[in-house]
Design a protein around this motif. Sequence first.
Motif, PDB file in Angstrom:
ATOM      1  N   ASN A   1      43.379  72.261  69.703  1.00 26.41           N
ATOM      2  CA  ASN A   1      44.104  71.247  68.958  1.00 26.41           C
ATOM      3  C   ASN A   1      44.490  70.085  69.849  1.00 26.41           C
ATOM      4  O   ASN A   1      44.951  70.265  70.969  1.00 26.41           O
ATOM      5  CB  ASN A   1      45.376  71.890  68.367  1.00 26.41           C
ATOM      6  N   ARG A   2      44.308  68.869  69.358  1.00 24.26           N
ATOM      7  CA  ARG A   2      44.638  67.696  70.145  1.00 24.26           C
ATOM      8  C   ARG A   2      46.127  67.572  70.413  1.00 24.26           C
ATOM      9  O   ARG A   2      46.560  66.840  71.277  1.00 24.26           O
ATOM     10  CB  ARG A   2      44.125  66.448  69.412  1.00 24.26           C
ATOM     11  N   SER A   3      46.966  68.246  69.622  1.00 26.11           N
ATOM     12  CA  SER A   3      48.410  68.215  69.808  1.00 26.11           C
ATOM     13  C   SER A   3      48.873  69.594  70.251  1.00 26.11           C
ATOM     14  O   SER A   3      48.787  70.561  69.508  1.00 26.11           O
ATOM     15  CB  SER A   3      49.113  67.829  68.503  1.00 26.11           C
ATOM     16  N   THR A   4      49.351  69.711  71.486  1.00 29.18           N
ATOM     17  CA  THR A   4      49.804  70.996  72.002  1.00 29.18           C
ATOM     18  C   THR A   4      51.253  70.889  72.451  1.00 29.18           C
ATOM     19  O   THR A   4      51.767  69.812  72.730  1.00 29.18           O
ATOM     20  CB  THR A   4      48.945  71.454  73.192  1.00 29.18           C
ATOM     21  N   ASP A   5      51.912  72.026  72.490  1.00 24.63           N
ATOM     22  CA  ASP A   5      53.276  72.131  72.987  1.00 24.63           C
ATOM     23  C   ASP A   5      53.267  72.993  74.230  1.00 24.63           C
ATOM     24  O   ASP A   5      52.280  73.670  74.531  1.00 24.63           O
ATOM     25  CB  ASP A   5      54.189  72.740  71.917  1.00 24.63           C
ATOM     26  N   GLU A   6      54.398  73.012  74.936  1.00 19.92           N
ATOM     27  CA  GLU A   6      54.506  73.812  76.148  1.00 19.92           C
ATOM     28  C   GLU A   6      55.859  74.499  76.178  1.00 19.92           C
ATOM     29  O   GLU A   6      56.887  73.885  75.867  1.00 19.92           O
ATOM     30  CB  GLU A   6      54.318  72.955  77.390  1.00 19.92           C
ATOM     31  N   LEU A   7      55.849  75.781  76.526  1.00 18.40           N
ATOM     32  CA  LEU A   7      57.069  76.567  76.650  1.00 18.40           C
ATOM     33  C   LEU A   7      57.190  77.075  78.073  1.00 18.40           C
ATOM     34  O   LEU A   7      56.180  77.382  78.725  1.00 18.40           O
ATOM     35  CB  LEU A   7      57.040  77.757  75.689  1.00 18.40           C
ATOM     36  N   ALA A   8      58.431  77.172  78.575  1.00 18.59           N
ATOM     37  CA  ALA A   8      58.691  77.673  79.925  1.00 18.59           C
ATOM     38  C   ALA A   8      59.528  78.936  79.843  1.00 18.59           C
ATOM     39  O   ALA A   8      60.510  79.002  79.096  1.00 18.59           O
ATOM     40  CB  ALA A   8      59.399  76.623  80.757  1.00 18.59           C
ATOM     41  N   LEU A   9      59.134  79.948  80.613  1.00 18.67           N
ATOM     42  CA  LEU A   9      59.860  81.218  80.664  1.00 18.67           C
ATOM     43  C   LEU A   9      60.309  81.441  82.101  1.00 18.67           C
ATOM     44  O   LEU A   9      59.494  81.592  83.010  1.00 18.67           O
ATOM     45  CB  LEU A   9      58.945  82.360  80.210  1.00 18.67           C
ATOM     46  N   GLU A  10      61.635  81.438  82.315  1.00 20.48           N
ATOM     47  CA  GLU A  10      62.176  81.641  83.656  1.00 20.48           C
ATOM     48  C   GLU A  10      62.292  83.125  83.957  1.00 20.48           C
ATOM     49  O   GLU A  10      62.569  83.937  83.076  1.00 20.48           O
ATOM     50  CB  GLU A  10      63.548  80.976  83.783  1.00 20.48           C
ATOM     51  N   SER A  11      62.081  83.475  85.222  1.00 21.23           N
ATOM     52  CA  SER A  11      62.154  84.862  85.646  1.00 21.23           C
ATOM     53  C   SER A  11      63.274  85.023  86.676  1.00 21.23           C
ATOM     54  O   SER A  11      63.462  84.165  87.542  1.00 21.23           O
ATOM     55  CB  SER A  11      60.819  85.293  86.269  1.00 21.23           C
TER      56      SER A  11
ATOM     57  N   ARG B   1      54.655  79.146  82.531  1.00 21.04           N
ATOM     58  CA  ARG B   1      54.517  78.059  81.573  1.00 21.04           C
ATOM     59  C   ARG B   1      53.350  78.371  80.628  1.00 21.04           C
ATOM     60  O   ARG B   1      52.279  78.789  81.071  1.00 21.04           O
ATOM     61  CB  ARG B   1      54.307  76.723  82.276  1.00 21.04           C
ATOM     62  N   PHE B   2      53.590  78.137  79.331  1.00 18.37           N
ATOM     63  CA  PHE B   2      52.612  78.493  78.315  1.00 18.37           C
ATOM     64  C   PHE B   2      52.341  77.311  77.399  1.00 18.37           C
ATOM     65  O   PHE B   2      53.273  76.736  76.817  1.00 18.37           O
ATOM     66  CB  PHE B   2      53.117  79.679  77.481  1.00 18.37           C
ATOM     67  N   ALA B   3      51.083  76.955  77.269  1.00 19.82           N
ATOM     68  CA  ALA B   3      50.666  75.974  76.269  1.00 19.82           C
ATOM     69  C   ALA B   3      50.530  76.678  74.933  1.00 19.82           C
ATOM     70  O   ALA B   3      50.040  77.810  74.850  1.00 19.82           O
ATOM     71  CB  ALA B   3      49.336  75.345  76.668  1.00 19.82           C
ATOM     72  N   THR B   4      50.991  76.028  73.861  1.00 22.37           N
ATOM     73  CA  THR B   4      50.818  76.550  72.514  1.00 22.37           C
ATOM     74  C   THR B   4      50.172  75.455  71.666  1.00 22.37           C
ATOM     75  O   THR B   4      49.924  74.352  72.144  1.00 22.37           O
ATOM     76  CB  THR B   4      52.156  76.984  71.891  1.00 22.37           C
ATOM     77  N   ALA B   5      49.918  75.737  70.420  1.00 23.05           N
ATOM     78  CA  ALA B   5      49.273  74.752  69.549  1.00 23.05           C
ATOM     79  C   ALA B   5      49.492  75.119  68.099  1.00 23.05           C
ATOM     80  O   ALA B   5      49.802  76.273  67.772  1.00 23.05           O
ATOM     81  CB  ALA B   5      47.769  74.669  69.853  1.00 23.05           C
ATOM     82  N   ASP B   6      49.317  74.147  67.216  1.00 26.04           N
ATOM     83  CA  ASP B   6      49.328  74.434  65.779  1.00 26.04           C
ATOM     84  C   ASP B   6      48.316  75.526  65.473  1.00 26.04           C
ATOM     85  O   ASP B   6      47.232  75.568  66.061  1.00 26.04           O
ATOM     86  CB  ASP B   6      48.948  73.183  64.978  1.00 26.04           C
ATOM     87  N   GLY B   7      48.682  76.403  64.566  1.00 20.99           N
ATOM     88  CA  GLY B   7      47.743  77.428  64.142  1.00 20.99           C
ATOM     89  C   GLY B   7      47.924  78.765  64.821  1.00 20.99           C
ATOM     90  O   GLY B   7      47.243  79.730  64.460  1.00 20.99           O
ATOM     91  N   VAL B   8      48.831  78.856  65.813  1.00 19.47           N
ATOM     92  CA  VAL B   8      49.139  80.148  66.411  1.00 19.47           C
ATOM     93  C   VAL B   8      50.554  80.538  66.019  1.00 19.47           C
ATOM     94  O   VAL B   8      51.354  79.707  65.593  1.00 19.47           O
ATOM     95  CB  VAL B   8      48.990  80.140  67.950  1.00 19.47           C
ATOM     96  N   CYS B   9      50.868  81.810  66.169  1.00 14.13           N
ATOM     97  CA  CYS B   9      52.172  82.321  65.752  1.00 14.13           C
ATOM     98  C   CYS B   9      53.262  81.853  66.710  1.00 14.13           C
ATOM     99  O   CYS B   9      53.119  81.966  67.933  1.00 14.13           O
ATOM    100  CB  CYS B   9      52.123  83.854  65.713  1.00 14.13           C
TER     101      CYS B   9
END
Length: 375
Positions: A2-12, A22-30
């Motif tokens: 997807n041309r539009s992606t988001d990013e999430l950060a998980l601290e440990s 760090r995780f890239a996500t996108a429309d169409g995934v849960c």
Amino acid sequence: MNRSTDELALESRVSGARPEYRFATADGVCSERSFRTAELLLVESLWDADPGRLLVPEANYGVVGTVLAARASSAHLTESSARAARLCERNARRNDADVEISTVADLTTLGGTFETVAYAPKPYTPLAVGTQRIADALSVLGPGDELFLAAAPRTGLARYETHLDEMAAGVERRATRGDWRLLVATRPDSFDPPTYVSPRTIRPEIDGATLELVTVPGLFSPTALDDGTRLLLETATVEDGERVLDPCCGYGAIGAYAGLAADCEVWLTDDDRVATACAERSLRASGVDAIVVTADCTAGVADRTFDRVLCNPPTHASDGVLAELFAGIADVLARGGELTTVHHRDLDLRNHLSEFDRIETRRTGAEHVVLSAIK
């Protein structure tokens, strides 16, 4: 992707882990906007364990497998969605996680056995499908090894716990967060996995042609050909010698019809490996020679050109997914080629068809509209 992606950060805050994942996500995934509680429960519960050979079914964008790869002797992530699997690959690389990733419809086809399974059913998973994955996951474990399942009442917790009590040697509630529970089930010494999902064949007739279509629960309209697809097929034309594409093919109704209606070259694609596995069976049963590809939108045929595209798009998907789908169709359609698509009368797809020269309404049914667009 997807041309539009988001990013999430998980601290440990534990030893032996990266300070941040760090995780890239996108429309169409849960859960593309936030981490899932179920997946965080799995990570927290397994971090101090010894997962050994770890399997993560329906890994989504890879949180559980990517983090636990540092604790496991090996980590194998599976997805039925090609879009999600590509995100898993991207996130494993960016976090230096050594994992194997497969796009599969059936866990029992992986080969080999695992010592730990970590499964977080997605909220829209039909209960029969989720239960079948649990049974298949137990079957790929060794005797005495453990399946970790994180779920809540709204994602089928009670039903899954009941079936685990029937299948496993023992089931324990290991952790809780809000209404989420972590169940740990032990694989018995002898296990013959029960069947909860069985293929069925439907035989719709379109303009004198009878299709043999193989479906399973969880796919779109699994018990009968939907009215939108029927209206599309009764409206569309296919000519001998054409190169025809059926994107978002589901169990293959459009591609099978095109192959019966004309002497043409037919390609089918879908993001869902379960769908493409059924489409392959539908084509064989219908006596149609065609090529099926499991890929996100038109990514699997981006190097090809088609004269005609017939598409019943997943209008329940986000605007981003639909925009990417129709942009990809425009890219693979030959100059002068035609897209024929269908949508519910309450929707309007014309804003996604700006790359086409001429758009016309071909037919209006009780609930659906068929459009044609020329490139």
